[in-house]
Structures are given as structure tokens and as C-alpha cells.
Design an enzyme around this catalytic site. Structure first.
Site, PDB file in Angstrom:
ATOM      1  N   LYS A   1       2.277  -2.992   7.513  1.00 61.35           N
ATOM      2  CA  LYS A   1       2.932  -3.317   5.598  1.00 61.35           C
ATOM      3  C   LYS A   1       4.317  -3.062   5.412  1.00 61.35           C
ATOM      4  CE  LYS A   1       0.381  -5.328   3.260  1.00 61.35           C
ATOM      5  NZ  LYS A   1       0.244  -6.219   2.458  1.00 61.35           N
TER       6      LYS A   1
ATOM      7  N   THR B   1       0.542  -1.035  -0.727  1.00 62.25           N
ATOM      8  CA  THR B   1       0.353  -0.009  -0.126  1.00 62.25           C
ATOM      9  C   THR B   1       0.966   1.088  -0.145  1.00 62.25           C
ATOM     10  OG1 THR B   1      -1.351   1.719   1.382  1.00 62.25           O
ATOM     11  CG2 THR B   1      -0.274  -0.404   2.467  1.00 62.25           C
ATOM     12  N   ASP B   2       0.007   2.540  -0.494  1.00 61.52           N
ATOM     13  CA  ASP B   2       0.535   3.497  -0.359  1.00 61.52           C
ATOM     14  C   ASP B   2       1.035   4.257   1.162  1.00 61.52           C
ATOM     15  OD1 ASP B   2      -1.478   4.426  -0.203  1.00 61.52           O
ATOM     16  OD2 ASP B   2      -1.634   5.936  -1.849  1.00 61.52           O
ATOM     17  N   GLU B   3       0.083   3.497   1.932  1.00 63.43           N
ATOM     18  CA  GLU B   3       0.320   4.246   2.929  1.00 63.43           C
ATOM     19  C   GLU B   3       1.590   3.875   4.154  1.00 63.43           C
ATOM     20  OE1 GLU B   3      -2.829   3.943   5.808  1.00 63.43           O
ATOM     21  OE2 GLU B   3      -4.467   3.493   4.040  1.00 63.43           O
TER      22      GLU B   3
ATOM     23  N   TYR C   1      -0.977  -0.634  11.601  1.00 64.30           N
ATOM     24  CA  TYR C   1      -1.714  -1.394   9.730  1.00 64.30           C
ATOM     25  C   TYR C   1      -0.870  -1.075   9.224  1.00 64.30           C
ATOM     26  CZ  TYR C   1      -3.302  -1.682   4.600  1.00 64.30           C
ATOM     27  OH  TYR C   1      -3.669  -1.884   3.354  1.00 64.30           O
TER      28      TYR C   1
HETATM   29  N1  LIG Z   1      -8.051  -1.545   0.257  1.00 62.91           N
HETATM   30  C1  LIG Z   1      -6.955  -0.859  -0.650  1.00 62.91           C
HETATM   31  O1  LIG Z   1      -7.458   0.358  -1.080  1.00 62.91           O
HETATM   32  C2  LIG Z   1      -5.841  -1.638  -0.901  1.00 62.91           C
HETATM   33  C3  LIG Z   1      -4.494   0.317  -1.316  1.00 62.91           C
HETATM   34  C4  LIG Z   1      -3.530  -0.934  -1.246  1.00 62.91           C
HETATM   35  C5  LIG Z   1      -2.996  -1.836  -1.906  1.00 62.91           C
HETATM   36  N2  LIG Z   1      -4.241  -2.415  -0.365  1.00 62.91           N
HETATM   37  C6  LIG Z   1      -2.753  -3.631  -0.173  1.00 62.91           C
HETATM   38  O2  LIG Z   1      -3.910  -4.865  -0.706  1.00 62.91           O
HETATM   39  C7  LIG Z   1      -4.671  -6.289   0.080  1.00 62.91           C
HETATM   40  C8  LIG Z   1      -5.685  -6.509   0.358  1.00 62.91           C
HETATM   41  O3  LIG Z   1      -6.363  -5.945   0.527  1.00 62.91           O
HETATM   42  P1  LIG Z   1      -8.072  -6.163   0.476  1.00 62.91           P
HETATM   43  O4  LIG Z   1      -8.524  -4.956   0.779  1.00 62.91           O
HETATM   44  O5  LIG Z   1      -8.907  -6.566  -0.166  1.00 62.91           O
HETATM   45  O6  LIG Z   1      -7.972  -7.014   2.332  1.00 62.91           O
HETATM   46  P2  LIG Z   1      -8.933  -7.450   2.457  1.00 62.91           P
HETATM   47  O7  LIG Z   1      -9.554  -7.268   3.707  1.00 62.91           O
HETATM   48  O8  LIG Z   1     -10.641  -7.384   1.858  1.00 62.91           O
HETATM   49  O9  LIG Z   1      -9.347  -8.757   2.099  1.00 62.91           O
HETATM   50  C9  LIG Z   1      -7.582  -9.550   3.054  1.00 62.91           C
HETATM   51  C10 LIG Z   1      -8.165 -10.279   2.747  1.00 62.91           C
HETATM   52  O10 LIG Z   1      -7.124 -11.803   3.548  1.00 62.91           O
HETATM   53  C11 LIG Z   1      -7.761 -12.592   3.774  1.00 62.91           C
HETATM   54  N3  LIG Z   1      -6.781 -12.820   5.465  1.00 62.91           N
HETATM   55  C12 LIG Z   1      -6.443 -12.737   6.157  1.00 62.91           C
HETATM   56  N4  LIG Z   1      -6.095 -13.004   7.391  1.00 62.91           N
HETATM   57  C13 LIG Z   1      -5.151 -14.258   6.760  1.00 62.91           C
HETATM   58  C14 LIG Z   1      -4.784 -15.003   7.103  1.00 62.91           C
HETATM   59  N5  LIG Z   1      -3.738 -15.441   8.020  1.00 62.91           N
HETATM   60  N6  LIG Z   1      -4.478 -16.356   6.024  1.00 62.91           N
HETATM   61  C15 LIG Z   1      -4.834 -16.149   4.807  1.00 62.91           C
HETATM   62  N7  LIG Z   1      -5.730 -15.485   4.760  1.00 62.91           N
HETATM   63  C16 LIG Z   1      -5.805 -14.335   5.631  1.00 62.91           C
HETATM   64  C17 LIG Z   1      -8.839 -12.793   4.301  1.00 62.91           C
HETATM   65  O11 LIG Z   1      -9.883 -13.374   4.798  1.00 62.91           O
HETATM   66  C18 LIG Z   1      -9.213 -11.866   2.981  1.00 62.91           C
HETATM   67  O12 LIG Z   1     -10.463 -12.579   1.931  1.00 62.91           O
HETATM   68  C19 LIG Z   1      -3.945  -6.217   1.163  1.00 62.91           C
HETATM   69  O13 LIG Z   1      -2.393  -6.071   1.716  1.00 62.91           O
HETATM   70  C20 LIG Z   1      -3.700  -4.396   1.066  1.00 62.91           C
HETATM   71  O14 LIG Z   1      -2.124  -3.907   2.477  1.00 62.91           O
HETATM   72  C21 LIG Z   1      -5.262  -2.262   0.163  1.00 62.91           C
END
Ligand SMILES: NC(=O)c1ccc[n+]([C@@H]2O[C@H](COP(=O)([O-])OP(=O)(O)OC[C@H]3O[C@@H](n4cnc5c(N)ncnc54)[C@H](O)[C@@H]3O)[C@@H](O)[C@H]2O)c1
Length: 332
Positions: free
Chosen positions: A152, A121-123, A148
Site C-alpha cells: 500500500k 491506509t494508516d498502516e 500488505y
Molecule cells: N478495511 C480497513 O479497515 C481499511 C482501512 C484503511 C484503508 N483500507 C483500504 O481500503 C481498500 C478496501 O479495503 P476493504 O477492507 O474494503 O477490502 P476488501 O478485501 O473487503 O475488498 C477488496 C475488494 O477488491 C477486489 N479486488 C481485489 N483484487 C482485485 C483486482 N486485481 N482487480 C479488481 N478487484 C480486485 C476484491 O474482489 C474485493 O471486492 C483497500 O485499498 C484497503 O487498503 C481499508
């Protein structure tokens, strides 16, 4: 790279990537997901049985992940604890999944030699001033604010070290805020949309001036595929789409898309460590890998997202009830 293993593929962005791959390529996909409160099998419905498999499990389970790595050509790692507010009230699962989980996957990549792409993430870069002329680049120093973003950031550094120390074939991408279908209702945009469907006025932290840089999840997915196929090993790529909007702008656009007056919202006390502004310079991805986003019209993307939540109440109603019991319904 015909056989992909996608961790966290039952979450918001991971499931978008799975749909994107199955619709736009001939590759097959295995999802490894623990199905925490954030994962939903309903996000993986109606996928082609001959090219899709689901495995429920934890990325911290070394034996399970090493076995799965050996059966695949590449791994795309989305699994994470992903909600900033939860990381303030209970950081332990963030350390476990985001750090220990990523470490476990890297060890499996080292043992099997499988190509690894890490989603971040950009965070990790902290925040910018509202009037800062700069945007984040691949060279911006890390300065995370919350449990968080710090976990990351730590996971990114582990990936870099495993590339340098052990020759793991990995790339990293840091993306801005995503929006689109199948995002958990605890997150900013779906919370506002589903509150409005239920007749609840939006509430924004602080003065609503905080700026986020929005990208449609499908654009994130197409960028990840491009990096997986053409990215240079050991490199980090920032993913964005020039989508800077204040939280106020976003709520006003949602209100308008739902036929409500644009000023129909309240402001509430800010949360601790709330970052001011994120903004991504994605020129490396454009110049080096010839990638461009396709969703340029944020208003149209939001209107389509509103329509998805209006048409898919059965997907979000159960998590809405759960989330309401857990949080006050305030903005992010
Ligand atoms: N949502 C955003 O805007 C955003 C932006 C940039 C990066 N990201 C990154 O993208 C990724 C996904 O984000 P998201 O918004 O889809 O998250 P989300 O919370 O919707 O989904 C996370 C998924 O990971 C699974 N999970 C959690 N712990 C686990 C474990 N120990 N073993 C196996 N599975 C596990 C959960 O069941 C869920 O399905 C993350 O790494 C996040 O940091 C998200």
C-alpha cells in the site's frame, strides 16, 4: 463529476461507498471488481438499475480499465488485497494487485485525464508506542511493517510520482481501521461477532493491548466524497474519527453488546510484526475541507454492527465456512 468508477466496490469499504453515493447523491456508479474471495455481489444488492452497473474484471487489465476510465468523470480506487495475515502467508497477490494494479490504473488516468482518488491506509506509517503523545499526520515518514502495508505504501508513492511526473489529477487518503456492515468475517470485529453468534469464545493476540483507531465505514465514505469534490490535487488527507481502542476494549464492547460477560475471552500467542498502535490526526481534513465524522459513539456503532450480522446470516455464512477452513479462528 456525475459518473464514478469504483474499483473494488464489491468489498467492504468500496461497497459502503457505493451505497453511500447512491443514497446521498444523484451520481451514477460503475463498480469494477475481480470478485476475489473478498468481493461479494450480495453487498451490491437492490441498487437502482438506472444509476448502477457492475463489471467483473481485474484492475491489472490495461485495455479494460482504459476503456472504462474514458466513460467516467472520476475513479475511486479501493481494489486491493487487504488482509495482513494473508500477506504473511502469500505476498504475491499483494504485489500484483496493490502495486501492478495501481500502476495500471495510473497509466489509464494518464492516458484519459480522468480524476483519480486513491484509497490507502494508516498502516503505511508503521506503528506508534502505546504511550507516544504523537499521532500520524500527513508528514509522518512511511515505515510499513508487512507485505500488505508495504505494497500500500508503494502504491501511494506511485500515485505521488504520477501526479508530479505526468500531471495526473490525483488525491490520496490514508484511513484508520474501519468497522460496519458487510466486512469480511476474516477481519477482527466481524470474526469476533460471528464467532460469538456461533458460541465460540473470542481469542486475542498477545496481551490484547494493541491499539487501533476505529472509524465507521460511512464516515470514511463521506470523507472520500468530500476529498473527491473539494480536495486539492496532489494532496494527501488522513481520515480518522478519534476512535482509539485497544483490542481488549473492542472485544469487551462486543461482548457487552451481545449480552455476555466482558471478560469472556482468551489470549493467544502474537503474530509476527503485529503493530502496536495506530492513531490518526485528521485535523487537515477538518480544517481544509470542513469535514467531521458523524459516528462518535463507538459502543452504539458496534451495537448496530452486531445487529447487522445477527440479521444477515445469509450474507456471511458462506464466507465463514470458507474462512474457517483457511485460518485458525484467532484475533487480528
Ligand atoms: N478495511 C480497513 O479497515 C481499511 C482501512 C484503511 C484503508 N483500507 C483500504 O481500503 C481498500 C478496501 O479495503 P476493504 O477492507 O474494503 O477490502 P476488501 O478485501 O473487503 O475488498 C477488496 C475488494 O477488491 C477486489 N479486488 C481485489 N483484487 C482485485 C483486482 N486485481 N482487480 C479488481 N478487484 C480486485 C476484491 O474482489 C474485493 O471486492 C483497500 O485499498 C484497503 O487498503 C481499508
Amino acid at each position: 463529476m456525475d459518473k464514478l468508477l469504483v474499483t473494488g466496490g464489491a468489498g467492504f469499504i468500496g461497497s459502503d461507498f457505493v451505497h453511500y453515493i447512491l443514497e446521498n447523491t444523484d451520481k451514477s456508479v460503475t463498480v469494477l471488481d475481480k470478485l476475489t474471495y473478498a468481493g461479494s455481489l450480495a453487498s451490491l444488492k437492490d441498487l437502482p438499475a438506472d444509476r448502477f452497473r457492475f463489471v467483473q474484471g481485474d484492475i491489472c487489465d490495461a485495455e479494460l480499465v482504459t476503456g472504462l476510465f474514458a466513460e467516467h468523470d472520476a475513479v475511486v480506487h479501493y481494489a486491493a488485497e487487504s488482509h495482513n495475515d494473508n500477506s504473511l502467508s502469500g505476498p504475491a497477490p499483494f504485489v500484483q494487485t496493490n502495486l501492478v494494479g495501481t500502476f495500471t490504473l495510473l497509466e489509464a488516468a494518464r492516458a484519459t485525464g480522468v480524476r483519480f482518488h486513491h484509497i490507502s491506509t494508516d498502516e503505511v506509517y508503521g506503528d506508534l508506542e502505546l504511550d507516544d503523545p504523537e499521532r500520524f499526520t500527513e508528514h509522518t515518514p512511511y515505515n510499513p511493517s508487512s507485505p500488505y502495508s508495504s505494497t500500500k505504501a508503494g502504491s501511494d508513492l506511485l500515485v505521488r510520482a504520477w501526479v508530479r511526473s505526468f500531471g495526473v489529477a490525483a488525491t490520496i487518503s490514508n484511513c484508520s481501521n474501519n468497522y460496519g456492515p458487510r466486512q469480511h468475517v476474516e477481519k477482527f470485529i466481524p470474526r469476533q461477532i460471528t464467532n460469538l453468534i456461533d458460541g465460540v469464545r473470542p481469542r486475542l493476540y498477545g496481551d490484547g493491548r494493541n491499539v487501533r483507531d476505529w472509524i465507521h465505514a460511512d464516515d470514511h465514505s463521506s470523507a472520500v466524497l468530500r476529498i473527491l469534490e473539494r480536495g486539492r490535487i496532489g494532496e494527501t488527507y488522513l481520515i480518522g474519527a478519534d476512535g482509539e481502542k485497544s483490542n481488549r476494549d473492542v472485544v469487551e464492547i462486543i461482548l457487552q453488546a451481545m449480552g455476555r460477560p466482558a471478560d469472556d475471552y482468551d489470549l493467544v500467542t502474537d503474530r509476527p510484526g503485529h503493530d502496536l498502535r495506530y492513531a490518526i490526526d485528521w485535523s487537515k481534513l477538518r480544517d481544509e475541507l470542513d469535514w467531521e465524522p458523524t459516528y462518535r459513539d463507538f459502543g452504539a456503532g458496534i451495537a448496530a454492527t452486531v445487529a447487522w450480522y445477527q440479521e444477515n446470516e445469509e450474507w456471511w455464512r458462506p464466507q465463514k465456512a470458507e474462512a474457517e477452513a483457511k485460518y485458525a479462528t484467532v484475533g487480528q
